[in-house]
Design a protein around this motif. Sequence first.
Motif, PDB file in Angstrom:
ATOM      1  N   CYS A   1      -4.297   2.196  -2.681  1.00  0.00           N
ATOM      2  CA  CYS A   1      -4.501   0.963  -3.437  1.00  0.00           C
ATOM      3  C   CYS A   1      -5.956   0.516  -3.443  1.00  0.00           C
ATOM      4  O   CYS A   1      -6.347  -0.301  -4.269  1.00  0.00           O
ATOM      5  CB  CYS A   1      -3.611  -0.142  -2.871  1.00  0.00           C
ATOM      6  SG  CYS A   1      -1.870   0.250  -3.007  1.00  0.00           S
TER       7      CYS A   1
ATOM      8  N   SER B   1      -0.714  -6.514  -4.183  1.00  0.00           N
ATOM      9  CA  SER B   1      -1.913  -6.561  -3.348  1.00  0.00           C
ATOM     10  C   SER B   1      -1.671  -7.437  -2.126  1.00  0.00           C
ATOM     11  O   SER B   1      -0.777  -8.287  -2.115  1.00  0.00           O
ATOM     12  CB  SER B   1      -3.069  -7.118  -4.180  1.00  0.00           C
ATOM     13  OG  SER B   1      -4.124  -7.548  -3.368  1.00  0.00           O
TER      14      SER B   1
ATOM     15  N   THR C   1      -7.676   4.627 -13.568  1.00  0.00           N
ATOM     16  CA  THR C   1      -6.980   3.856 -12.544  1.00  0.00           C
ATOM     17  C   THR C   1      -7.862   2.809 -11.862  1.00  0.00           C
ATOM     18  O   THR C   1      -7.397   1.695 -11.572  1.00  0.00           O
ATOM     19  CB  THR C   1      -6.356   4.801 -11.494  1.00  0.00           C
ATOM     20  OG1 THR C   1      -5.546   4.052 -10.593  1.00  0.00           O
ATOM     21  CG2 THR C   1      -7.413   5.540 -10.697  1.00  0.00           C
TER      22      THR C   1
ATOM     23  N   CYS D   1      -3.123   1.694 -12.720  1.00  0.00           N
ATOM     24  CA  CYS D   1      -3.719   0.708 -11.815  1.00  0.00           C
ATOM     25  C   CYS D   1      -3.919   1.199 -10.381  1.00  0.00           C
ATOM     26  O   CYS D   1      -4.821   0.715  -9.699  1.00  0.00           O
ATOM     27  CB  CYS D   1      -2.843  -0.539 -11.772  1.00  0.00           C
ATOM     28  SG  CYS D   1      -2.662  -1.319 -13.364  1.00  0.00           S
ATOM     29  N   THR D   2      -3.071   2.052  -9.899  1.00  0.00           N
ATOM     30  CA  THR D   2      -3.277   2.703  -8.600  1.00  0.00           C
ATOM     31  C   THR D   2      -2.817   4.146  -8.733  1.00  0.00           C
ATOM     32  O   THR D   2      -2.177   4.518  -9.716  1.00  0.00           O
ATOM     33  CB  THR D   2      -2.497   2.032  -7.449  1.00  0.00           C
ATOM     34  OG1 THR D   2      -1.090   2.160  -7.708  1.00  0.00           O
ATOM     35  CG2 THR D   2      -2.851   0.572  -7.301  1.00  0.00           C
TER      36      THR D   2
ATOM     37  N   TYR E   1       0.747  -4.307  -9.755  1.00  0.00           N
ATOM     38  CA  TYR E   1       0.133  -3.042 -10.140  1.00  0.00           C
ATOM     39  C   TYR E   1       1.137  -2.008 -10.616  1.00  0.00           C
ATOM     40  O   TYR E   1       0.762  -0.893 -10.959  1.00  0.00           O
ATOM     41  CB  TYR E   1      -0.692  -2.509  -8.967  1.00  0.00           C
ATOM     42  CG  TYR E   1      -1.726  -3.515  -8.522  1.00  0.00           C
ATOM     43  CD1 TYR E   1      -3.051  -3.411  -8.906  1.00  0.00           C
ATOM     44  CD2 TYR E   1      -1.363  -4.623  -7.732  1.00  0.00           C
ATOM     45  CE1 TYR E   1      -3.997  -4.356  -8.523  1.00  0.00           C
ATOM     46  CE2 TYR E   1      -2.297  -5.578  -7.352  1.00  0.00           C
ATOM     47  CZ  TYR E   1      -3.606  -5.436  -7.752  1.00  0.00           C
ATOM     48  OH  TYR E   1      -4.531  -6.387  -7.375  1.00  0.00           O
TER      49      TYR E   1
ATOM     50  N   THR F   1       0.800   7.926 -10.540  1.00  0.00           N
ATOM     51  CA  THR F   1       0.017   6.716 -10.761  1.00  0.00           C
ATOM     52  C   THR F   1       0.966   5.548 -11.010  1.00  0.00           C
ATOM     53  O   THR F   1       2.181   5.726 -11.012  1.00  0.00           O
ATOM     54  CB  THR F   1      -0.948   6.921 -11.953  1.00  0.00           C
ATOM     55  OG1 THR F   1      -1.898   5.875 -12.002  1.00  0.00           O
ATOM     56  CG2 THR F   1      -0.199   7.003 -13.280  1.00  0.00           C
TER      57      THR F   1
ATOM     58  N   ASN G   1      -7.161  -1.131 -11.987  1.00  0.00           N
ATOM     59  CA  ASN G   1      -6.988  -1.891 -10.758  1.00  0.00           C
ATOM     60  C   ASN G   1      -7.826  -3.160 -10.788  1.00  0.00           C
ATOM     61  O   ASN G   1      -7.362  -4.253 -10.435  1.00  0.00           O
ATOM     62  CB  ASN G   1      -7.371  -1.012  -9.562  1.00  0.00           C
ATOM     63  CG  ASN G   1      -6.978  -1.626  -8.240  1.00  0.00           C
ATOM     64  OD1 ASN G   1      -7.701  -2.456  -7.698  1.00  0.00           O
ATOM     65  ND2 ASN G   1      -5.847  -1.207  -7.706  1.00  0.00           N
TER      66      ASN G   1
ATOM     67  N   HIS H   1       0.859  -1.181   0.000  1.00  0.00           N
ATOM     68  CA  HIS H   1       0.000   0.000   0.000  1.00  0.00           C
ATOM     69  C   HIS H   1       0.891   1.225   0.000  1.00  0.00           C
ATOM     70  O   HIS H   1       1.980   1.231   0.580  1.00  0.00           O
ATOM     71  CB  HIS H   1      -0.915   0.020   1.226  1.00  0.00           C
ATOM     72  CG  HIS H   1      -0.197  -0.230   2.515  1.00  0.00           C
ATOM     73  ND1 HIS H   1       0.441   0.770   3.206  1.00  0.00           N
ATOM     74  CD2 HIS H   1       0.005  -1.366   3.217  1.00  0.00           C
ATOM     75  CE1 HIS H   1       1.004   0.258   4.293  1.00  0.00           C
ATOM     76  NE2 HIS H   1       0.753  -1.032   4.321  1.00  0.00           N
TER      77      HIS H   1
END
Length: 388
Positions: free
Chosen positions: A363, A266, A224, A135-136, A250, A116, A228, A108
């Motif tokens: 995240c 993750s 994003t 993605c994040t 990610y 990003t 994700n 995280h």
Amino acid sequence: MGTQDNRRAVIGKSLENLVARARAGREGCRVGLMAAGGEHGDEEFLAAARAAMKADAALTVVGVGPRPINQIPDGMEWIETGREDRELASGMEHALDSGVIQGAVALHYPFPMGVTTVGRMQTPALGKPMFVASCTGMSAAHRAEAMLLNAVLGGAVARAMGTASPRVGVLNLDGAPQVLRALCHLVEKGYPLQLGASSRKDGGSLLRGNDLLRGVVDVCVTDTLTGNALIKVFGAFTSGGSYEASGWGYGPSVGIGWKRVVCIVSRASGASVISNALLYTAACVRARLPEVVANELRLAKKAGLDEELAILTAAKPAHAEEVRAPTVVPTDAEIHGIDVLDLEVAVRALWKRGIYAEAAMGCTGPVIKLAGVSTDEAHSILAESGYL
């Protein structure tokens, strides 16, 4: 530690890098791994580190977290911290700031607005890897602006990873036609970007779900939150969703002026994904990713990126009221649950009441960062205003 000890430490690290380069034929690299807080046990982190260092003999993985009971892999180093998120984050931040590690893999990280990550997934139909931008985090608060920036940032990551002329396609979401039109304008003005094409009969550079399965482009441009979800689905579909077994996670952090290489995995990521993320991070560090990104942005700006962003910005509703930010204070707390479309205006609602806050993207979605002492009052204001 005294000056002499510092000199010895620097010399020692330099010798380690020389040995690693000679042994592996590549530049030595030290990558931190946030090694606690996963859903599948701490052994997954150790297995990932072991596999990554076996695949890359010049890589040193530095674990950050409570020292494990099990023996750590040969060649792995450890920075001992508590298990709480803030303790893990603090240990990783200090290691990055001090140069102990050159990049990091984290579970995280609340990136500031404008930063990003570009993930990478294994597409199932033909087994091709494909970058997903993004993605994040968030490259911009407005979807169309963010997707245009994501195309540039995703192309930069692909180039850093060795794809000289990446094929880029835009996922067919709300706002995608405007983004594709802006990209076409940049290409017409000399931006060296290759637009890929859908595999469907009607073709075009707007991608459908079928194209994601087949990996018809090198870089899929999306917002994003959609990105994700794609990484989660493609990474865990063989396990029924409980264990991310496929892909590279990610991805590394990128943005205008951003200097750090922080890759995200993750809490559901398994050893294979974490191992791939460590190797992905090392490759980005060696490629000097922040410099590649800066050059990519320079080329895009030369072709009119700022003008195209201004056109997209003009299409969104303006804030009804401009509010000056209060005095900046350290932000050591987070509020989750704000809709991404309300994020900027929610921050301004707090500013208006004298609370300093920052928009960020964690995240799990949008985050408002603020001082812990203001959390209760901020919750009340946001709930009263309808944002929570």
